[in-house]
Structures are given as C-alpha cells and as structure tokens.
Design a protein around this motif. Structure first.
Motif, PDB file in Angstrom:
ATOM      1  N   THR A 145       0.854  -1.198   0.000  1.00 55.00           N
ATOM      2  CA  THR A 145       0.000   0.000   0.000  1.00 55.00           C
ATOM      3  C   THR A 145       0.884   1.241   0.000  1.00 55.00           C
ATOM      4  N   GLN A 146       0.240   2.383   0.029  1.00 55.63           N
ATOM      5  CA  GLN A 146       0.960   3.630   0.262  1.00 55.63           C
ATOM      6  C   GLN A 146       1.508   3.621   1.692  1.00 55.63           C
ATOM      7  N   PRO A 147       2.528   4.415   1.994  1.00 56.02           N
ATOM      8  CA  PRO A 147       3.039   4.443   3.367  1.00 56.02           C
ATOM      9  C   PRO A 147       2.033   5.083   4.322  1.00 56.02           C
ATOM     10  N   ASN A 148       1.671   4.349   5.368  1.00 51.35           N
ATOM     11  CA  ASN A 148       0.708   4.877   6.347  1.00 51.35           C
ATOM     12  C   ASN A 148       1.029   4.427   7.777  1.00 51.35           C
ATOM     13  N   MET A 149       2.257   3.917   7.964  1.00 59.83           N
ATOM     14  CA  MET A 149       2.735   3.585   9.303  1.00 59.83           C
ATOM     15  C   MET A 149       4.222   3.934   9.381  1.00 59.83           C
ATOM     16  N   PRO A 150       4.689   4.432  10.527  1.00 63.02           N
ATOM     17  CA  PRO A 150       6.139   4.613  10.702  1.00 63.02           C
ATOM     18  C   PRO A 150       6.804   3.266  10.951  1.00 63.02           C
ATOM     19  N   PRO A 151       7.987   3.019  10.361  1.00 57.61           N
ATOM     20  CA  PRO A 151       8.727   1.836  10.776  1.00 57.61           C
ATOM     21  C   PRO A 151       9.065   1.985  12.261  1.00 57.61           C
ATOM     22  N   TRP A 152       9.138   0.889  12.988  1.00 57.44           N
ATOM     23  CA  TRP A 152       9.256   0.975  14.445  1.00 57.44           C
ATOM     24  C   TRP A 152      10.474   1.815  14.845  1.00 57.44           C
ATOM     25  N   GLY A 153      10.199   2.827  15.657  1.00 56.88           N
ATOM     26  CA  GLY A 153      11.253   3.745  16.094  1.00 56.88           C
ATOM     27  C   GLY A 153      11.334   4.989  15.243  1.00 56.88           C
ATOM     28  N   GLY A 154      10.612   5.017  14.121  1.00 60.28           N
ATOM     29  CA  GLY A 154      10.622   6.180  13.238  1.00 60.28           C
ATOM     30  C   GLY A 154       9.469   7.122  13.532  1.00 60.28           C
ATOM     31  N   LYS A 155       9.566   8.325  12.995  1.00 61.51           N
ATOM     32  CA  LYS A 155       8.543   9.340  13.248  1.00 61.51           C
ATOM     33  C   LYS A 155       7.534   9.431  12.112  1.00 61.51           C
ATOM     34  N   ASP A 156       8.006   9.346  10.874  1.00 62.02           N
ATOM     35  CA  ASP A 156       7.130   9.529   9.718  1.00 62.02           C
ATOM     36  C   ASP A 156       6.813   8.191   9.055  1.00 62.02           C
ATOM     37  N   SER A 157       5.691   8.138   8.367  1.00 62.27           N
ATOM     38  CA  SER A 157       5.252   6.898   7.712  1.00 62.27           C
ATOM     39  C   SER A 157       6.150   6.554   6.534  1.00 62.27           C
ATOM     40  N   ARG A 158       6.652   5.331   6.541  1.00 62.94           N
ATOM     41  CA  ARG A 158       7.497   4.826   5.466  1.00 62.94           C
ATOM     42  C   ARG A 158       7.089   3.414   5.042  1.00 62.94           C
ATOM     43  N   ILE A 159       6.181   2.782   5.798  1.00 60.86           N
ATOM     44  CA  ILE A 159       5.754   1.416   5.475  1.00 60.86           C
ATOM     45  C   ILE A 159       4.229   1.370   5.360  1.00 60.86           C
ATOM     46  N   GLY A 160       3.709   0.353   4.673  1.00 62.78           N
ATOM     47  CA  GLY A 160       2.272   0.236   4.456  1.00 62.78           C
ATOM     48  C   GLY A 160       1.617  -0.718   5.446  1.00 62.78           C
ATOM     49  N   ASN A 161       0.298  -0.622   5.561  1.00 59.89           N
ATOM     50  CA  ASN A 161      -0.414  -1.557   6.436  1.00 59.89           C
ATOM     51  C   ASN A 161      -0.747  -2.869   5.715  1.00 59.89           C
ATOM     52  N   ASN A 162      -0.235  -3.033   4.530  1.00 56.28           N
ATOM     53  CA  ASN A 162      -0.143  -4.243   3.714  1.00 56.28           C
ATOM     54  C   ASN A 162      -1.061  -5.409   4.109  1.00 56.28           C
ATOM     55  N   PRO A 163      -2.367  -5.330   3.767  1.00 57.43           N
ATOM     56  CA  PRO A 163      -3.316  -6.385   4.123  1.00 57.43           C
ATOM     57  C   PRO A 163      -2.855  -7.792   3.745  1.00 57.43           C
ATOM     58  N   PHE A 164      -3.140  -8.741   4.639  1.00 59.30           N
ATOM     59  CA  PHE A 164      -2.657 -10.114   4.540  1.00 59.30           C
ATOM     60  C   PHE A 164      -3.846 -11.053   4.756  1.00 59.30           C
ATOM     61  N   VAL A 165      -4.023 -12.002   3.843  1.00 56.47           N
ATOM     62  CA  VAL A 165      -5.185 -12.899   3.865  1.00 56.47           C
ATOM     63  C   VAL A 165      -4.713 -14.348   3.799  1.00 56.47           C
ATOM     64  N   VAL A 166      -5.293 -15.193   4.647  1.00 58.92           N
ATOM     65  CA  VAL A 166      -5.101 -16.646   4.547  1.00 58.92           C
ATOM     66  C   VAL A 166      -6.481 -17.284   4.633  1.00 58.92           C
ATOM     67  N   SER A 167      -6.794 -18.177   3.687  1.00 58.07           N
ATOM     68  CA  SER A 167      -8.095 -18.863   3.753  1.00 58.07           C
ATOM     69  C   SER A 167      -7.905 -20.365   3.600  1.00 58.07           C
ATOM     70  N   ILE A 168      -8.798 -21.114   4.266  1.00 62.82           N
ATOM     71  CA  ILE A 168      -8.784 -22.578   4.213  1.00 62.82           C
ATOM     72  C   ILE A 168     -10.220 -23.047   3.983  1.00 62.82           C
ATOM     73  N   PRO A 169     -10.462 -23.828   2.938  1.00 62.97           N
ATOM     74  CA  PRO A 169     -11.836 -24.290   2.693  1.00 62.97           C
ATOM     75  C   PRO A 169     -12.285 -25.282   3.760  1.00 62.97           C
ATOM     76  N   ARG A 170     -13.574 -25.202   4.119  1.00 63.11           N
ATOM     77  CA  ARG A 170     -14.134 -26.087   5.154  1.00 63.11           C
ATOM     78  C   ARG A 170     -15.637 -26.186   4.956  1.00 63.11           C
ATOM     79  N   LYS A 171     -16.183 -27.404   5.083  1.00 64.84           N
ATOM     80  CA  LYS A 171     -17.611 -27.628   4.853  1.00 64.84           C
ATOM     81  C   LYS A 171     -18.488 -26.788   5.768  1.00 64.84           C
ATOM     82  N   LYS A 172     -18.124 -26.696   7.045  1.00 62.13           N
ATOM     83  CA  LYS A 172     -18.956 -26.011   8.026  1.00 62.13           C
ATOM     84  C   LYS A 172     -18.727 -24.502   8.075  1.00 62.13           C
TER      85      LYS A 172
END
Length: 339
Positions: A145-172
């Motif tokens: 994504t666009q930068p919207n979080m500071p890297p840890w210890g930093g003041k300004d946003s340089r990293i993204g909140n980069n959505p992460f998805v994992v799915s597993i099929p299941r009958k129920k």
C-alpha cells in the motif's frame, strides 16, 4: 456526533451500486462483479471496504486513477508462477481475475502463484480468500500500500499496512483470516470517525507523537500503529519486499511518489489440498483445532472465542435477516451520484 444509519437490503444495495457503475461506463458484467463484491463485503460487516468505499472509488474514476476499460494481462510464465500487469484497472476486477488464475494453476500443479503489478486497491482482501476457498483452495494473499505507518522507532510513515489474507476451505464454514498489518485499517478508523467514537485500543500516533485512540488525530498524518509493534513493522517490510520482487512492480517507496495510492503490487498464492487425498482427515484436523480453541473458559462471562472469519459469517446471517446498516450520508451520496 453519532452516526445516522438506515437499513438497506442486499438486493437493493446490489442494484443501486450496479446502476451507479453502469453510469460510469463499466460493462454490465464488470458492474455486476464490482457491485457484488462491495455488497458482500458490507454484508460481512466490513462497511469500511464495502459500501463506504464507493464515493472514494467514484472520485478515483473521475480523476482517471482507475482505467475503466483496462484488463489484467499475463506478462511472464515460470511454470506454476506467473507475473501479471493490472494496467491500472479496477482493483476488484484484477483481484478476481488473478485469484481465478492462481486457483487454475493450483488445480493443475498442486500450487499456483500469480504476482500482480500496476493495480489498484482490492477493497476487502477477504473477498478473494472466500473466492479461493469456494473453489476448494487454500490461499495466501497480500498487497502493499501507500506508506501509512512509521517503521518501528521512526517518526514519519514509510511502510504500508499491507493487508494479509489466509483462507482454508471447510464444509462447516471457511476459515478466512483477513487483516491489515496496522492495528486498525484506515477504512476501519474512518468507520469509527463516522460513528463519532474512539477506537477501543491505540491505533496510531497524534500530532504530539503520542499513541492515540482518536480517529481524527490518527487520520491527520496517517501514522498507524503496527500490530505487535516492532514485529508488525518487520512483517510489513517483508510483505512489501515479496510483493515487489515477485511482481517486479512498485514498492511502498515508489507508491509514495504518487499523490494518490495507485500502481500497487500483490501476490495470489493458492494450494489445492485435494492432491493429498485425505480430505476427511483434513476436515477432522480443522474441527479439532476449532473445537479446542472454542472450548476455553472466557475471561468475561459474556465473551467467547472465534476462529478467523467466524464472526463475519455470523454478521452476514444477521444482515441477511435484518437488512444492512449503512451510514445515511454515504447512502444518500451514492443515490445522488447514480442520478
């Protein structure tokens, strides 16, 4: 000020969004697909990436950020791995296309990976986790994504909140993890802002460099809080590196050079579990894990535990029965844009 809401049925939302998208010259098939994706996200209770995103999506169309007629195209093939270019088209259409292709590759080879560059926001990433699971595949999907979080210890946003998805099929009911690498996605932060509510936990930094629960303050400079503090910061950087390298696309750094988020990079990895020929065992093992985590005494008597995606399924059932609660200002704007 409290949010004013109205109840909208699934059919009414689907039809209204489809009407709006046809006005903006999407083909009938693409209008139905985008409208269906936004409607389903809202049904699952994720208004922030469903109906609430529509006005911003239309704004991007009007600014030419999203190419209405563009189609994702395969650029390179490396066995069960492919690189695709989204040509700055709709993020939803590109995501559906690439998920379908990763599923095809997985069913042919056991595993398939599609790396996509030059696309736009895919809205709710869980939509494509469900899509893969419906097709019988495990999926691991992520985007930078666009930068919207500071890297840890930093003041300004340089990293993204980069959505992460994992799915597993299941009958129920499929297991679907869909999370941003920030404590709250900025769509969710905007939801709290619309409701006039504070966040339940710290979500980012304010102008005084203090951790805040105030969505207004956090939104000013978009400095979100990484999940797990330094661990989330590292995970965000790694996901950005993988999406960039595998797609040969833009990193968060390069995306930051645009005034508006566009040209992002994504990865769609699917695994076809039926190659192991032990489907009954897989279902048994999943249910054991779910039962074990369900069967725990809650800290508070009114609480219970859930597997990833379970609460969304419950919310969907409630919304189908009672109608979907929608911010009245946003719905009024959608009606106005459709005219």
């Amino acid at each position: 000020m409290r949010e004013k809401t109205i109840q909208v049925s699934e059919k009414e939302m689907q039809n209204q969004l489809e009407k709006l998208l046809l006005k903006y010259r999407f083909t009938e098939d693409n209008a139905k697909l985008i409208a269906k994706t936004h409607t389903e996200s809202t049904l699952f209770g994720v208004n922030s990436h469903g109906v609430n995103r529509i006005p911003l999506f239309i704004e991007y169309l009007e600014k030419g950020i999203i190419n209405i007629n563009a189609k994702a195209k395969k650029i390179e093939t490396f066995g069960s791995i492919e690189r695709w270019d989204g040509n700055f088209g709709s993020g939803v259409i590109n995501a559906v296309t690439c998920t379908n292709r990763a599923v095809e590759l997985a069913k042919k080879n056991g595993m398939g990976l599609v790396a996509l560059r030059n696309t736009n926001h895919w809205m709710r990433g869980g939509s494509y986790g469900h899509q893969a699971a419906d097709a019988g595949c495990i999926s691991i999907l992520f985007t930078n994504t666009q930068p919207n979080m500071p890297p840890w210890g930093g003041k300004d946003s340089r990293i993204g909140n980069n959505p992460f998805v994992v799915s597993i099929p299941r009958k129920k009911g499929h297991i679907v993890l869909d999370m941003a690498i920030s404590q709250f996605s900025f769509g969710k932060i905007n939801d709290y802002k619309l409701k006039g509510e504070k966040l339940p936990f710290f979500g980012g930094w304010d102008d005084n460099d203090e951790l805040s629960k105030d969505p207004e303050q956090i939104s000013l400079k978009e400095r979100g809080l990484p999940i797990g503090f330094w661990k989330g910061s590292a995970l965000s950087i790694i996901l950005d590196m993988l999406a960039t390298l595998l797609s040969a696309g833009n990193s968060t750094y390069r995306i930051s050079k645009n005034k508006i988020e566009t040209g992002i990079s994504q990865v769609y990895l699917c695994i076809y579990p039926e190659i192991f020929n032990d489907k009954a065992l897989q279902e048994k093992l999943l249910n054991e894990i779910i039962d074990y985590t369900h069967n725990v005494e809650p800290i508070y008597a009114e609480d219970r535990t859930y597997y990833p995606g379970e609460r969304s399924q419950i919310k969907k059932a409630e919304n189908l029965k009672n109608g979907i609660s929608v911010n009245s200002n946003i719905w009024d704007k959608i009606i106005m844009l459709s005219q």
